[in-house]
Write a protein that holds these residues in place. Sequence first.
Motif, PDB file in Angstrom:
ATOM      1  N   LYS A  64      22.228  42.236  67.352  1.00 31.81           N
ATOM      2  CA  LYS A  64      22.486  43.605  66.886  1.00 31.81           C
ATOM      3  C   LYS A  64      21.183  44.358  66.649  1.00 31.81           C
ATOM      4  O   LYS A  64      21.142  45.585  66.709  1.00 31.81           O
ATOM      5  CB  LYS A  64      23.299  43.570  65.595  1.00 31.81           C
ATOM      6  CG  LYS A  64      24.640  42.863  65.707  1.00 31.81           C
ATOM      7  CD  LYS A  64      25.303  42.736  64.338  1.00 31.81           C
ATOM      8  CE  LYS A  64      26.563  41.899  64.407  1.00 31.81           C
ATOM      9  NZ  LYS A  64      27.165  41.701  63.063  1.00 31.81           N
ATOM     10  N   TYR A  65      20.117  43.619  66.360  1.00 31.90           N
ATOM     11  CA  TYR A  65      18.815  44.222  66.064  1.00 31.90           C
ATOM     12  C   TYR A  65      17.819  44.016  67.205  1.00 31.90           C
ATOM     13  O   TYR A  65      16.650  44.367  67.075  1.00 31.90           O
ATOM     14  CB  TYR A  65      18.242  43.609  64.781  1.00 31.90           C
ATOM     15  CG  TYR A  65      19.054  43.892  63.542  1.00 31.90           C
ATOM     16  CD1 TYR A  65      18.707  44.934  62.682  1.00 31.90           C
ATOM     17  CD2 TYR A  65      20.174  43.129  63.220  1.00 31.90           C
ATOM     18  CE1 TYR A  65      19.447  45.200  61.537  1.00 31.90           C
ATOM     19  CE2 TYR A  65      20.919  43.395  62.075  1.00 31.90           C
ATOM     20  CZ  TYR A  65      20.549  44.426  61.244  1.00 31.90           C
ATOM     21  OH  TYR A  65      21.292  44.687  60.107  1.00 31.90           O
ATOM     22  N   ASN A 124       9.012  42.562  53.258  1.00 29.39           N
ATOM     23  CA  ASN A 124       8.694  43.972  53.487  1.00 29.39           C
ATOM     24  C   ASN A 124       7.190  44.216  53.528  1.00 29.39           C
ATOM     25  O   ASN A 124       6.704  45.010  54.343  1.00 29.39           O
ATOM     26  CB  ASN A 124       9.345  44.844  52.415  1.00 29.39           C
ATOM     27  CG  ASN A 124      10.853  44.912  52.573  1.00 29.39           C
ATOM     28  OD1 ASN A 124      11.355  45.082  53.678  1.00 29.39           O
ATOM     29  ND2 ASN A 124      11.584  44.765  51.487  1.00 29.39           N
ATOM     30  N   SER A 182      18.424  36.649  57.897  1.00 25.24           N
ATOM     31  CA  SER A 182      18.990  37.998  57.994  1.00 25.24           C
ATOM     32  C   SER A 182      18.164  39.003  57.194  1.00 25.24           C
ATOM     33  O   SER A 182      17.981  40.154  57.619  1.00 25.24           O
ATOM     34  CB  SER A 182      20.446  37.998  57.521  1.00 25.24           C
ATOM     35  OG  SER A 182      20.557  37.539  56.183  1.00 25.24           O
ATOM     36  N   ASP A 183      17.631  38.592  56.050  1.00 28.69           N
ATOM     37  CA  ASP A 183      16.778  39.489  55.258  1.00 28.69           C
ATOM     38  C   ASP A 183      15.509  39.862  56.028  1.00 28.69           C
ATOM     39  O   ASP A 183      15.074  41.019  56.010  1.00 28.69           O
ATOM     40  CB  ASP A 183      16.397  38.827  53.930  1.00 28.69           C
ATOM     41  CG  ASP A 183      17.555  38.796  52.924  1.00 28.69           C
ATOM     42  OD1 ASP A 183      18.560  39.499  53.162  1.00 28.69           O
ATOM     43  OD2 ASP A 183      17.435  38.077  51.920  1.00 28.69           O
ATOM     44  N   CYS A 184      14.908  38.872  56.699  1.00 32.65           N
ATOM     45  CA  CYS A 184      13.691  39.142  57.466  1.00 32.65           C
ATOM     46  C   CYS A 184      13.988  40.050  58.660  1.00 32.65           C
ATOM     47  O   CYS A 184      13.189  40.938  58.985  1.00 32.65           O
ATOM     48  CB  CYS A 184      13.060  37.828  57.933  1.00 32.65           C
ATOM     49  SG  CYS A 184      12.198  36.916  56.624  1.00 32.65           S
ATOM     50  N   ILE A 185      15.103  39.841  59.306  1.00 39.37           N
ATOM     51  CA  ILE A 185      15.476  40.702  60.433  1.00 39.37           C
ATOM     52  C   ILE A 185      15.671  42.133  59.952  1.00 39.37           C
ATOM     53  O   ILE A 185      15.174  43.088  60.564  1.00 39.37           O
ATOM     54  CB  ILE A 185      16.750  40.171  61.118  1.00 39.37           C
ATOM     55  CG1 ILE A 185      16.439  38.873  61.868  1.00 39.37           C
ATOM     56  CG2 ILE A 185      17.326  41.219  62.075  1.00 39.37           C
ATOM     57  CD1 ILE A 185      17.662  38.187  62.464  1.00 39.37           C
ATOM     58  N   ARG A 186      16.363  42.311  58.851  1.00 43.60           N
ATOM     59  CA  ARG A 186      16.588  43.654  58.318  1.00 43.60           C
ATOM     60  C   ARG A 186      15.265  44.307  57.899  1.00 43.60           C
ATOM     61  O   ARG A 186      15.103  45.525  57.991  1.00 43.60           O
ATOM     62  CB  ARG A 186      17.538  43.581  57.122  1.00 43.60           C
ATOM     63  CG  ARG A 186      18.981  43.246  57.487  1.00 43.60           C
ATOM     64  CD  ARG A 186      19.903  43.470  56.294  1.00 43.60           C
ATOM     65  NE  ARG A 186      21.262  43.032  56.577  1.00 43.60           N
ATOM     66  CZ  ARG A 186      21.773  41.859  56.214  1.00 43.60           C
ATOM     67  NH1 ARG A 186      21.013  40.994  55.537  1.00 43.60           N
ATOM     68  NH2 ARG A 186      23.026  41.536  56.502  1.00 43.60           N
ATOM     69  N   ALA A 187      14.323  43.492  57.433  1.00 44.25           N
ATOM     70  CA  ALA A 187      13.020  44.023  57.001  1.00 44.25           C
ATOM     71  C   ALA A 187      12.175  44.489  58.179  1.00 44.25           C
ATOM     72  O   ALA A 187      11.286  45.323  58.009  1.00 44.25           O
ATOM     73  CB  ALA A 187      12.261  42.969  56.203  1.00 44.25           C
ATOM     74  N   THR A 197      20.543  33.465  55.039  1.00 41.31           N
ATOM     75  CA  THR A 197      20.264  34.626  54.198  1.00 41.31           C
ATOM     76  C   THR A 197      18.822  35.088  54.359  1.00 41.31           C
ATOM     77  O   THR A 197      18.552  36.291  54.488  1.00 41.31           O
ATOM     78  CB  THR A 197      20.542  34.302  52.714  1.00 41.31           C
ATOM     79  OG1 THR A 197      21.921  33.968  52.568  1.00 41.31           O
ATOM     80  CG2 THR A 197      20.221  35.494  51.834  1.00 41.31           C
ATOM     81  N   PHE A 232      23.993  37.605  65.081  1.00 43.90           N
ATOM     82  CA  PHE A 232      23.470  38.598  64.138  1.00 43.90           C
ATOM     83  C   PHE A 232      22.217  39.267  64.705  1.00 43.90           C
ATOM     84  O   PHE A 232      22.072  40.495  64.658  1.00 43.90           O
ATOM     85  CB  PHE A 232      23.149  37.932  62.801  1.00 43.90           C
ATOM     86  CG  PHE A 232      22.633  38.882  61.755  1.00 43.90           C
ATOM     87  CD1 PHE A 232      23.510  39.654  61.006  1.00 43.90           C
ATOM     88  CD2 PHE A 232      21.268  39.017  61.525  1.00 43.90           C
ATOM     89  CE1 PHE A 232      23.037  40.542  60.041  1.00 43.90           C
ATOM     90  CE2 PHE A 232      20.785  39.901  60.577  1.00 43.90           C
ATOM     91  CZ  PHE A 232      21.675  40.669  59.831  1.00 43.90           C
TER      92      PHE A 232
END
Length: 284
Positions: free
Chosen positions: A126-127, A60, A91-96, A88, A123
């Motif tokens: 989607k982003y 973040n 996916s965390d970095c993509i969501r961030a 994991t 995955f």
Amino acid sequence: MMLLSSTEMLQKAKAQNYCISAFNVYTFEMLQGVIEAAQELRAPVIIQTSVGTVKQLGANYIVAHVRAAAEVNELPIALHLDHCSDFTIISDCIRAGYTSVMIDASHFSLEENISRTKQVVNFAQKYKVHVEAELGKIVGTEDNIIVSEKEMRLADPDECLEFVEATRVDSLAPAVGTAHGIYKQEPNIDFERIERIASMVSIPLVLHGGSGIPEAQVKRAISLGMSKMNIATEIRNVYSEALRNYFRQYEAENDPRRYLVPAREALKSKVKESIRMCGCDGKY
């Protein structure tokens, strides 16, 4: 300007036969130096972080700093997670807010590499995040991934085609004879392999191990189809050496605002060399 996916950036480079420089940064001061160099040369740039840097600084925090750099400088900037085999973390970095990720499952069988890469691609789509993958084994050390010279395996062009068609990955880093780290002797790049792979797949190719490759070899690799080149060790070394040199002269200095300046300037100089070598200066 918002952070961009590297897809459009690399497709443009591929179409116009130049290469995007991608720099691994380890501190926010290094990030600032890379961005300043890109701004001064009007070059699109890919900022990369290793898994270790994500754990050190936090996804973040990294995203917030790179977003601010993109907005302030109005530069095309992509933020890329380099060499990661952990879904994991990816996916965390993509969501961030990372706009590009690399799934490195090259140490598995082709079938397992395809399976793990497809999971990330599904995955990431989607982003609208770019996905890079690797085939073959590139010698050297990248964070906790170590490949010895005996373990090195060049990418098979037929496997590259099968892999790209099966995974729908956005870019591919084939092992073609380069290495992570600084070369002990001139690299033995398989240019015929680059040319064949580029003729078989339609997506941009990525040259890993860009630190220290002679300019003539870099330009030849680009002319044959490489659209992105990764640089890590080279800028880390000049940054660290500048710090050491400063403290040799001013060993009692304790103000980071003083000793980080020459380190940043040394890094900027090396970054500009790489940008010009790749031909992406003036492309924005």
